[in-house]
Enzyme design. Structure first.
Site, PDB file in Angstrom:
ATOM      1  N   PRO A   1       0.804  -1.236   0.000  1.00 49.73           N
ATOM      2  CA  PRO A   1       0.000   0.000   0.000  1.00 49.73           C
ATOM      3  C   PRO A   1       0.832   1.280   0.000  1.00 49.73           C
ATOM      4  O   PRO A   1       0.853   2.031   0.976  1.00 49.73           O
ATOM      5  CB  PRO A   1      -0.832  -0.145   1.274  1.00 49.73           C
ATOM      6  CG  PRO A   1       0.057  -0.913   2.199  1.00 49.73           C
ATOM      7  CD  PRO A   1       0.802  -1.887   1.308  1.00 49.73           C
ATOM      8  N   CYS A   2       1.485   1.544  -1.119  1.00 51.85           N
ATOM      9  CA  CYS A   2       2.309   2.751  -1.220  1.00 51.85           C
ATOM     10  C   CYS A   2       1.463   4.011  -1.052  1.00 51.85           C
ATOM     11  O   CYS A   2       1.990   5.074  -0.705  1.00 51.85           O
ATOM     12  CB  CYS A   2       3.086   2.770  -2.523  1.00 51.85           C
ATOM     13  SG  CYS A   2       2.096   2.543  -3.994  1.00 51.85           S
ATOM     14  N   HIS A   3       0.144   3.893  -1.243  1.00 55.47           N
ATOM     15  CA  HIS A   3      -0.748   5.034  -1.043  1.00 55.47           C
ATOM     16  C   HIS A   3      -0.852   5.436   0.431  1.00 55.47           C
ATOM     17  O   HIS A   3      -1.371   6.491   0.735  1.00 55.47           O
ATOM     18  CB  HIS A   3      -2.144   4.726  -1.605  1.00 55.47           C
ATOM     19  CG  HIS A   3      -2.764   3.489  -1.026  1.00 55.47           C
ATOM     20  ND1 HIS A   3      -2.418   2.220  -1.458  1.00 55.47           N
ATOM     21  CD2 HIS A   3      -3.667   3.334  -0.038  1.00 55.47           C
ATOM     22  CE1 HIS A   3      -3.116   1.345  -0.761  1.00 55.47           C
ATOM     23  NE2 HIS A   3      -3.873   1.985   0.100  1.00 55.47           N
TER      24      HIS A   3
END
Length: 151
Positions: A140-142
């Site tokens: 989950p780079c977000h």
């Protein structure tokens, strides 16, 4: 190696795999064909597009169901989805593991991740590793942003 697209309200997402292990995921491109091309490129020569697995016990079918649930707003834990980190440099693999451990609804900064990995000065390297993330949503780079909340 196989890949598939699965429709979502925001467009067709995609997933590529081999032997029950995810090789790459894709958020919607400008067209379904662009998303398919992106996955085919990320997985290398010989990837074949097929329909999503129908057997609910299949690990890829479970991965798609979990990703779909998450994108639809339901709580979903993606940490059990096996991802193939072959070819990643060890630092990027550590960044991905640290990022994957961020709970839903929480965020961290690049500096937080770098500090957790032992050297805050590597914040820019963390950002570069996440910029090459071939597993969006699963990794989950977000949930990671710049200092001061900058995206």
């Amino acid at each position: 190696m196989w890949f598939t697209l699965f429709p979502r309200a925001l467009g067709d997402c995609g997933l590529a795999w081999r032997a029950g292990t995810v090789l790459a995921t894709a958020l919607p491109g400008p067209t379904p064909a662009a998303t398919a091309d992106y996955l085919a490129t990320r997985t290398g020569p010989g990837a074949v597009r097929i329909a999503p697995p129908a057997d609910r016990a299949d690990p890829i079918a479970r991965a798609i169901a979990a990703i779909t649930a998450l994108l639809d707003g339901a709580p979903a834990d993606l940490t059990s989805i096996a991802c193939d980190f072959t070819g990643l440099d060890p630092f990027a693999a550590r960044v991905y593991a640290a990022t994957r451990a961020i709970p839903a609804g929480e965020t961290r900064t690049y500096g937080d991740i770098a500090t957790a990995l032992g050297n805050r000065a590597l914040a820019r390297n963390v950002g570069q590793a996440l910029g090459r993330n071939r597993f969006p949503i699963i990794i989950p780079c977000h949930r990671v942003m710049g200092a001061g909340g900058k995206l």
